[in-house]
Design a protein around this motif. Structure first.
Motif, PDB file in Angstrom:
ATOM      1  N   LYS A 102     -48.249 -24.587  83.995  1.00 23.27           N
ATOM      2  CA  LYS A 102     -46.976 -25.314  83.947  1.00 23.27           C
ATOM      3  C   LYS A 102     -46.032 -24.665  82.939  1.00 23.27           C
ATOM      4  O   LYS A 102     -44.837 -24.480  83.204  1.00 23.27           O
ATOM      5  CB  LYS A 102     -47.207 -26.778  83.589  1.00 23.27           C
ATOM      6  CG  LYS A 102     -45.931 -27.621  83.639  1.00 23.27           C
ATOM      7  CD  LYS A 102     -46.202 -29.068  83.331  1.00 23.27           C
ATOM      8  CE  LYS A 102     -44.931 -29.904  83.528  1.00 23.27           C
ATOM      9  NZ  LYS A 102     -43.773 -29.393  82.785  1.00 23.27           N
ATOM     10  N   GLN A 103     -46.600 -24.304  81.778  1.00 20.86           N
ATOM     11  CA  GLN A 103     -45.794 -23.633  80.759  1.00 20.86           C
ATOM     12  C   GLN A 103     -45.250 -22.303  81.282  1.00 20.86           C
ATOM     13  O   GLN A 103     -44.083 -21.963  81.060  1.00 20.86           O
ATOM     14  CB  GLN A 103     -46.645 -23.408  79.508  1.00 20.86           C
ATOM     15  CG  GLN A 103     -45.921 -22.700  78.372  1.00 20.86           C
ATOM     16  CD  GLN A 103     -46.867 -22.388  77.217  1.00 20.86           C
ATOM     17  OE1 GLN A 103     -47.848 -23.101  76.998  1.00 20.86           O
ATOM     18  NE2 GLN A 103     -46.585 -21.324  76.493  1.00 20.86           N
ATOM     19  N   PHE A 104     -46.109 -21.572  81.982  1.00 18.05           N
ATOM     20  CA  PHE A 104     -45.729 -20.286  82.566  1.00 18.05           C
ATOM     21  C   PHE A 104     -44.555 -20.460  83.535  1.00 18.05           C
ATOM     22  O   PHE A 104     -43.576 -19.711  83.496  1.00 18.05           O
ATOM     23  CB  PHE A 104     -46.950 -19.695  83.272  1.00 18.05           C
ATOM     24  CG  PHE A 104     -46.698 -18.466  84.091  1.00 18.05           C
ATOM     25  CD1 PHE A 104     -46.568 -17.221  83.491  1.00 18.05           C
ATOM     26  CD2 PHE A 104     -46.605 -18.542  85.482  1.00 18.05           C
ATOM     27  CE1 PHE A 104     -46.357 -16.081  84.257  1.00 18.05           C
ATOM     28  CE2 PHE A 104     -46.397 -17.412  86.246  1.00 18.05           C
ATOM     29  CZ  PHE A 104     -46.266 -16.172  85.629  1.00 18.05           C
ATOM     30  N   LEU A 105     -44.648 -21.469  84.405  1.00 21.73           N
ATOM     31  CA  LEU A 105     -43.578 -21.724  85.370  1.00 21.73           C
ATOM     32  C   LEU A 105     -42.298 -22.174  84.679  1.00 21.73           C
ATOM     33  O   LEU A 105     -41.193 -21.776  85.068  1.00 21.73           O
ATOM     34  CB  LEU A 105     -44.032 -22.770  86.389  1.00 21.73           C
ATOM     35  CG  LEU A 105     -45.139 -22.330  87.351  1.00 21.73           C
ATOM     36  CD1 LEU A 105     -45.646 -23.517  88.151  1.00 21.73           C
ATOM     37  CD2 LEU A 105     -44.662 -21.219  88.273  1.00 21.73           C
ATOM     38  N   ASP A 106     -42.444 -22.988  83.649  1.00 24.87           N
ATOM     39  CA  ASP A 106     -41.272 -23.480  82.926  1.00 24.87           C
ATOM     40  C   ASP A 106     -40.529 -22.357  82.210  1.00 24.87           C
ATOM     41  O   ASP A 106     -39.294 -22.348  82.150  1.00 24.87           O
ATOM     42  CB  ASP A 106     -41.680 -24.548  81.901  1.00 24.87           C
ATOM     43  CG  ASP A 106     -42.099 -25.865  82.552  1.00 24.87           C
ATOM     44  OD1 ASP A 106     -41.778 -26.063  83.745  1.00 24.87           O
ATOM     45  OD2 ASP A 106     -42.753 -26.670  81.870  1.00 24.87           O
ATOM     46  N   GLU A 107     -41.281 -21.393  81.692  1.00 21.51           N
ATOM     47  CA  GLU A 107     -40.652 -20.309  80.930  1.00 21.51           C
ATOM     48  C   GLU A 107     -39.993 -19.283  81.844  1.00 21.51           C
ATOM     49  O   GLU A 107     -38.977 -18.678  81.486  1.00 21.51           O
ATOM     50  CB  GLU A 107     -41.687 -19.640  80.020  1.00 21.51           C
ATOM     51  CG  GLU A 107     -42.123 -20.538  78.865  1.00 21.51           C
ATOM     52  CD  GLU A 107     -43.129 -19.863  77.954  1.00 21.51           C
ATOM     53  OE1 GLU A 107     -43.589 -18.737  78.286  1.00 21.51           O
ATOM     54  OE2 GLU A 107     -43.483 -20.460  76.906  1.00 21.51           O
TER      55      GLU A 107
ATOM     56  N   ASP B 187     -51.177  -8.552  83.928  1.00 21.50           N
ATOM     57  CA  ASP B 187     -50.364  -9.632  84.479  1.00 21.50           C
ATOM     58  C   ASP B 187     -50.161 -10.730  83.436  1.00 21.50           C
ATOM     59  O   ASP B 187     -51.093 -11.114  82.717  1.00 21.50           O
ATOM     60  CB  ASP B 187     -51.065 -10.201  85.710  1.00 21.50           C
ATOM     61  CG  ASP B 187     -50.283 -11.306  86.370  1.00 21.50           C
ATOM     62  OD1 ASP B 187     -49.306 -10.999  87.063  1.00 21.50           O
ATOM     63  OD2 ASP B 187     -50.651 -12.477  86.177  1.00 21.50           O
ATOM     64  N   GLU B 188     -48.953 -11.238  83.355  1.00 18.90           N
ATOM     65  CA  GLU B 188     -48.613 -12.251  82.357  1.00 18.90           C
ATOM     66  C   GLU B 188     -49.468 -13.515  82.502  1.00 18.90           C
ATOM     67  O   GLU B 188     -49.939 -14.079  81.499  1.00 18.90           O
ATOM     68  CB  GLU B 188     -47.126 -12.597  82.467  1.00 18.90           C
ATOM     69  CG  GLU B 188     -46.631 -13.628  81.468  1.00 18.90           C
ATOM     70  CD  GLU B 188     -46.458 -13.116  80.056  1.00 18.90           C
ATOM     71  OE1 GLU B 188     -46.061 -13.905  79.181  1.00 18.90           O
ATOM     72  OE2 GLU B 188     -46.731 -11.916  79.819  1.00 18.90           O
ATOM     73  N   LEU B 189     -49.685 -13.951  83.732  1.00 19.25           N
ATOM     74  CA  LEU B 189     -50.481 -15.161  83.938  1.00 19.25           C
ATOM     75  C   LEU B 189     -51.949 -14.932  83.598  1.00 19.25           C
ATOM     76  O   LEU B 189     -52.600 -15.787  82.984  1.00 19.25           O
ATOM     77  CB  LEU B 189     -50.337 -15.636  85.388  1.00 19.25           C
ATOM     78  CG  LEU B 189     -51.002 -16.975  85.726  1.00 19.25           C
ATOM     79  CD1 LEU B 189     -50.490 -18.095  84.842  1.00 19.25           C
ATOM     80  CD2 LEU B 189     -50.773 -17.312  87.208  1.00 19.25           C
TER      81      LEU B 189
ATOM     82  N   TYR C 165     -42.367 -13.399  83.891  1.00 21.68           N
ATOM     83  CA  TYR C 165     -43.567 -13.112  84.655  1.00 21.68           C
ATOM     84  C   TYR C 165     -44.212 -11.752  84.360  1.00 21.68           C
ATOM     85  O   TYR C 165     -45.363 -11.537  84.731  1.00 21.68           O
ATOM     86  CB  TYR C 165     -43.261 -13.196  86.161  1.00 21.68           C
ATOM     87  CG  TYR C 165     -42.631 -14.500  86.580  1.00 21.68           C
ATOM     88  CD1 TYR C 165     -43.079 -15.706  86.055  1.00 21.68           C
ATOM     89  CD2 TYR C 165     -41.595 -14.530  87.505  1.00 21.68           C
ATOM     90  CE1 TYR C 165     -42.503 -16.913  86.440  1.00 21.68           C
ATOM     91  CE2 TYR C 165     -41.015 -15.734  87.894  1.00 21.68           C
ATOM     92  CZ  TYR C 165     -41.470 -16.924  87.352  1.00 21.68           C
ATOM     93  OH  TYR C 165     -40.904 -18.116  87.730  1.00 21.68           O
ATOM     94  N   ILE C 166     -43.487 -10.828  83.754  1.00 20.83           N
ATOM     95  CA  ILE C 166     -44.013  -9.475  83.522  1.00 20.83           C
ATOM     96  C   ILE C 166     -43.846  -9.105  82.050  1.00 20.83           C
ATOM     97  O   ILE C 166     -42.741  -9.198  81.498  1.00 20.83           O
ATOM     98  CB  ILE C 166     -43.273  -8.421  84.386  1.00 20.83           C
ATOM     99  CG1 ILE C 166     -43.356  -8.764  85.871  1.00 20.83           C
ATOM    100  CG2 ILE C 166     -43.820  -7.016  84.114  1.00 20.83           C
ATOM    101  CD1 ILE C 166     -44.722  -8.620  86.482  1.00 20.83           C
ATOM    102  N   LEU C 167     -44.968  -8.681  81.419  1.00 16.12           N
ATOM    103  CA  LEU C 167     -44.946  -8.214  80.020  1.00 16.12           C
ATOM    104  C   LEU C 167     -44.163  -9.158  79.111  1.00 16.12           C
ATOM    105  O   LEU C 167     -43.258  -8.758  78.388  1.00 16.12           O
ATOM    106  CB  LEU C 167     -44.377  -6.794  79.931  1.00 16.12           C
ATOM    107  CG  LEU C 167     -45.204  -5.674  80.585  1.00 16.12           C
ATOM    108  CD1 LEU C 167     -44.547  -4.320  80.364  1.00 16.12           C
ATOM    109  CD2 LEU C 167     -46.642  -5.651  80.064  1.00 16.12           C
ATOM    110  N   GLY C 168     -44.574 -10.417  79.146  1.00 19.08           N
ATOM    111  CA  GLY C 168     -43.945 -11.421  78.297  1.00 19.08           C
ATOM    112  C   GLY C 168     -44.767 -11.733  77.061  1.00 19.08           C
ATOM    113  O   GLY C 168     -45.619 -10.941  76.627  1.00 19.08           O
ATOM    114  N   ASN C 169     -44.558 -12.907  76.520  1.00 17.66           N
ATOM    115  CA  ASN C 169     -45.203 -13.289  75.268  1.00 17.66           C
ATOM    116  C   ASN C 169     -46.711 -13.455  75.401  1.00 17.66           C
ATOM    117  O   ASN C 169     -47.444 -13.236  74.431  1.00 17.66           O
ATOM    118  CB  ASN C 169     -44.583 -14.585  74.737  1.00 17.66           C
ATOM    119  CG  ASN C 169     -43.173 -14.373  74.218  1.00 17.66           C
ATOM    120  OD1 ASN C 169     -42.837 -13.288  73.737  1.00 17.66           O
ATOM    121  ND2 ASN C 169     -42.331 -15.405  74.309  1.00 17.66           N
ATOM    122  N   GLU C 170     -47.181 -13.872  76.584  1.00 18.10           N
ATOM    123  CA  GLU C 170     -48.629 -14.040  76.756  1.00 18.10           C
ATOM    124  C   GLU C 170     -49.351 -12.696  76.671  1.00 18.10           C
ATOM    125  O   GLU C 170     -50.426 -12.600  76.072  1.00 18.10           O
ATOM    126  CB  GLU C 170     -48.944 -14.729  78.088  1.00 18.10           C
ATOM    127  CG  GLU C 170     -48.501 -16.177  78.164  1.00 18.10           C
ATOM    128  CD  GLU C 170     -49.301 -17.106  77.261  1.00 18.10           C
ATOM    129  OE1 GLU C 170     -50.368 -16.691  76.738  1.00 18.10           O
ATOM    130  OE2 GLU C 170     -48.874 -18.268  77.089  1.00 18.10           O
TER     131      GLU C 170
END
Length: 365
Positions: free
Chosen positions: A23-28, A235-237, A31-36
């Motif tokens: 849910k957090q992933f979708l809200d933000e 992958d970010e997810l 999708y590519i090379l992000g904070n995660e």
């Protein structure tokens, strides 16, 4: 039936956290090379004790990119030889070949399944430039001896740590014994994603800088390509899921060791050879691999008694059709291992009753 591995059960304890993270992933919406990814790279580097972690698409890419980065840095050149264990998963050889390097196969120790340092030096030539040490089944290779040989001959040491997340020796973890290491987070691994994922660890500034570019089309700045790269980004997810699971890796490795100890103390059958158990911290028991002279008979017997097993691996790499030019080579220790090995269930979802059933069934064989 006691399944060899049930991924749904394996990931069930994390399901609520995964859903919240999704849910957090979708809200933000990044999708590519992000904070995660950044967070996982920091977390996993800290876990392994290394300066850098570079997230990539999978474990094979991790190894390929290490070799290609060293070619970019002129520490390797196409056609150089790389020492690699003859007894390993084929990906170890594929990575070397994909980088236009030449694999030089060396026999393992029959007791540990891992590269035998005593057999390395006779295979070293003027073209040998690196050793790929594989921590097979979750047990560290003999890194002190391997590093001594590498120092003597001025060779790079690359770890294939795809099966050894968290394995440790004298306070040093897998991924921090050589110049660089490749990890896989394939779903069935001790630290597994929910899809393909991989990473590279290293302490070398120049290597890390090139790897961060190579994985992203050879680019530091978007649309500015300094070198010829590839698209192999973690992958970010998957990074988000790995950040959750990494916190439990040591606990889960201890559960695996405790099950292994029960197997060692409980399985007593002259027809079955148990793996070497010299040290427990240097083994995270990604797989518990036994040996027997009539594997098919034992595997069928176990299946008839409700126990699923797998073979890691049924065909030696040099005997695969893909390597037809190697088919006439002889590696008797490797070949015997591939004829006899059988992996029995060992994972964190096994119940006490299932463990006892496996032990009792093996003893009655």
């Amino acid at each position: 039936m006691i399944h060899f591995l049930n991924l749904k059960k394996l990931n069930h304890p994390f399901e609520f956290a995964f859903q919240n993270k999704m849910k957090q992933f979708l809200d933000e919406g990044w999708y590519i090379l992000g904070n995660e990814v950044k967070q996982f790279e920091s977390n996993f580097a800290h876990y392994c004790g290394t300066k850098y972690c570079i997230g990539v698409g999978n474990g094979l890419d991790a190894l390929v990119l290490i070799f290609k980065a060293y070619i970019q840095l002129a520490k390797l050149q196409k056609g150089d030889e790389v020492i690699v264990p003859a007894n390993t998963y084929i990906a170890s050889m594929l990575a070397i070949l994909e980088a236009d390097l030449i694999p030089v196969l060396v026999e393992p120790r029959a007791e540990t399944f891992n590269l035998n340092p005593d057999a390395i030096e006779e295979k070293i030539t003027t073209k040998t430039k690196a050793i790929l040490a594989v921590h097979l089944y979750g047990q560290l290779a003999e890194m002190e001896a391997i590093n001594t040989i590498a120092t003597k001959h001025n060779l790079l040491v690359i770890e294939d740590a795809a099966q050894a997340h968290g394995a440790e020796w004298k306070g040093v973890k897998a991924g921090n014994f050589g110049n660089a290491a490749g990890f896989s987070f394939y779903p069935g691994k001790n630290l597994g994603a929910l899809g393909d994922a991989g990473a590279i660890t290293t302490n070398e500034d120049a290597l890390a800088a090139v790897l961060f570019q190579l994985r992203n089309y050879g680019s530091k700045v978007k649309y500015e390509n300094e070198i010829i790269g590839v698209n192999s980004r973690l992958d970010e997810l998957q990074a988000a899921f790995l950040n959750i699971k990494l916190k439990q890796l040591d606990v889960q490795n201890e559960i695996r060791r405790s099950i292994a100890k029960r197997y060692f103390s409980g399985i007593k059958n002259d027809k079955i050879v148990l793996p070497t158990r010299n040290l427990f911290q240097n083994h995270v028991f990604h797989l518990f691999v036994i040996r027997t002279s009539n594997r098919a008979k034992l595997q069928n017997y176990l299946y008839e008694n409700g126990i699923e097993t797998l073979i890691h691996y049924p065909i030696a790499p040099h005997q695969q059709k893909a390597f037809a030019n190697w088919n006439d080579l002889s590696f008797p220790i490797t070949e015997k291992i591939h004829e006899e090995v059988l992996s029995i269930p060992l994972n964190t979802t096994l119940t006490d009753g299932e463990i006892e059933h496996i032990i009792l069934t093996l003893n009655q064989y």
